[in-house]
Motif scaffolding. Structure first.
Motif, PDB file in Angstrom:
ATOM      1  N   GLU A 143       0.890  -1.412   0.029  1.00 21.45           N
ATOM      2  CA  GLU A 143       0.052   0.006   0.040  1.00 21.45           C
ATOM      3  C   GLU A 143       0.866   1.227   0.111  1.00 21.45           C
ATOM      4  N   LEU A 144       2.047   1.278   0.836  1.00 21.62           N
ATOM      5  CA  LEU A 144       2.742   2.475   0.802  1.00 21.62           C
ATOM      6  C   LEU A 144       3.476   2.502  -0.421  1.00 21.62           C
ATOM      7  N   GLU A 145       3.763   1.442  -1.278  1.00 22.81           N
ATOM      8  CA  GLU A 145       4.418   1.522  -2.664  1.00 22.81           C
ATOM      9  C   GLU A 145       3.604   2.155  -3.645  1.00 22.81           C
ATOM     10  N   LYS A 146       2.417   1.912  -3.646  1.00 26.92           N
ATOM     11  CA  LYS A 146       1.304   2.448  -4.308  1.00 26.92           C
ATOM     12  C   LYS A 146       1.202   3.889  -4.275  1.00 26.92           C
ATOM     13  N   LEU A 148       3.435   5.998  -2.653  1.00 27.62           N
ATOM     14  CA  LEU A 148       4.453   6.409  -3.382  1.00 27.62           C
ATOM     15  C   LEU A 148       4.594   6.500  -4.684  1.00 27.62           C
ATOM     16  N   ASP A 149       4.229   5.604  -5.620  1.00 28.95           N
ATOM     17  CA  ASP A 149       4.183   5.589  -6.821  1.00 28.95           C
ATOM     18  C   ASP A 149       3.047   6.701  -7.463  1.00 28.95           C
ATOM     19  N   GLU A 150       2.166   6.769  -6.704  1.00 27.77           N
ATOM     20  CA  GLU A 150       1.101   7.912  -7.102  1.00 27.77           C
ATOM     21  C   GLU A 150       1.827   9.412  -7.012  1.00 27.77           C
ATOM     22  N   LYS A 152       4.974   9.967  -7.241  1.00 28.47           N
ATOM     23  CA  LYS A 152       6.078  10.425  -7.805  1.00 28.47           C
ATOM     24  C   LYS A 152       5.367  10.632  -9.501  1.00 28.47           C
ATOM     25  N   LYS A 153       4.238  10.081  -9.572  1.00 23.14           N
ATOM     26  CA  LYS A 153       3.638  10.341 -10.987  1.00 23.14           C
ATOM     27  C   LYS A 153       2.965  11.825 -11.006  1.00 23.14           C
ATOM     28  N   GLU A 154       2.446  12.309  -9.819  1.00 24.42           N
ATOM     29  CA  GLU A 154       2.098  13.645  -9.493  1.00 24.42           C
ATOM     30  C   GLU A 154       3.401  14.552  -9.742  1.00 24.42           C
ATOM     31  N   ASP A 155       4.433  14.119  -9.050  1.00 25.02           N
ATOM     32  CA  ASP A 155       5.424  15.128  -9.081  1.00 25.02           C
ATOM     33  C   ASP A 155       6.243  15.199 -10.535  1.00 25.02           C
ATOM     34  N   ASN A 156       6.068  14.176 -11.241  1.00 25.98           N
ATOM     35  CA  ASN A 156       6.612  14.154 -12.677  1.00 25.98           C
ATOM     36  C   ASN A 156       5.754  15.008 -13.472  1.00 25.98           C
ATOM     37  N   ASN A 157       4.333  14.922 -13.168  1.00 22.81           N
ATOM     38  CA  ASN A 157       3.445  15.654 -14.105  1.00 22.81           C
ATOM     39  C   ASN A 157       3.328  17.342 -13.883  1.00 22.81           C
ATOM     40  N   GLU A 158       3.778  17.494 -12.558  1.00 21.40           N
ATOM     41  CA  GLU A 158       4.007  19.124 -12.246  1.00 21.40           C
ATOM     42  C   GLU A 158       5.219  19.640 -12.897  1.00 21.40           C
TER      43      GLU A 158
END
Length: 159
Positions: A143-146, A148-150, A152-158
Motif C-alpha cells: 500500500e505504501l509503494e502504491k 509513493l508511485d502515485e 512520483k507520477k504527480e511530481d513528474n506531471n508538475e
C-alpha cells in the motif's frame, strides 16, 4: 393545511422560520374558520440509505460512523475537526444524491480513502490498514509503494 381543531381546509401561514440548521421550516398557522393557531413543520422526506456490510447484512447509513473512523485514523495528526466534518458531509451528500438507495461498505471506505489521501497520507495509511485488514507487513508495504508511485507520477506531471 387542514385545521386540527375544526377540520377547515383553509388556513393561512402567520409566521415561518428555519429550524434545525435549515433542514426544516416551522410554520405558525391560523384557521380562518375557528381562529385557532397551530404549528406545522415541513421537512424533506428522504428514503434512508442502506449500507451493505461485507457479511451482506444491512444497516441504515450513519454519518457518525464515518466521522468516528476518520477521527481514529487522524489521531495526533494535523487534521482539524472542521476538515473531518467536511469530509463526512461531502460523503453523506454524495451518498444521498445517488440513484441507488444502497451502498456497499467497500465503496464508502474507498470514498473516505480518496479524501484522506489528499489531506494526510499517514491518516490515509492508518485508515487503509484497518479498512483493508492488512494481514502482515508485506500488505502494508504494498500500500505504501502504491502511494509513493502515485506521488512520483504527480511530481513528474508538475514538472
Amino acid at each position: 393545511m387542514k385545521c386540527p381543531f375544526c377540520n377547515n381546509p383553509d388556513t393561512k401561514v402567520v409566521d415561518s422560520r428555519s429550524q434545525e440548521e435549515n433542514s426544516a421550516i416551522r410554520r405558525r398557522r391560523l384557521c380562518e374558520n375557528c381562529g385557532k393557531r397551530f404549528t406545522t413543520y415541513e421537512r424533506v422526506d428522504t428514503i434512508p440509505i442502506t449500507v451493505i456490510k461485507s457479511d451482506n447484512t444491512r444497516e441504515v447509513f450513519d454519518k457518525n460512523k464515518i466521522i468516528k473512523g476518520i477521527m481514529q485514523s487522524c489521531n495526533k495528526r494535523p487534521v482539524s475537526a472542521k476538515q473531518i466534518e467536511a469530509i463526512a458531509d461531502d460523503i453523506e451528500n454524495a451518498v444521498m444524491n445517488r440513484l441507488e438507495k444502497e451502498i456497499a461498505t467497500k465503496e464508502l471506505g474507498n470514498m473516505v480513502m480518496d479524501y484522506l489521501k489528499d489531506i494526510d497520507e499517514v491518516a490515509y495509511v492508518r485508515f487503509a490498514s484497518v479498512y483493508r485488514q492488512f494481514k502482515d507487513i508485506n500488505t502494508f508495504r504494498e500500500e505504501l509503494e502504491k502511494l509513493l508511485d502515485e506521488k512520483k507520477k504527480e511530481d513528474n506531471n508538475e514538472k
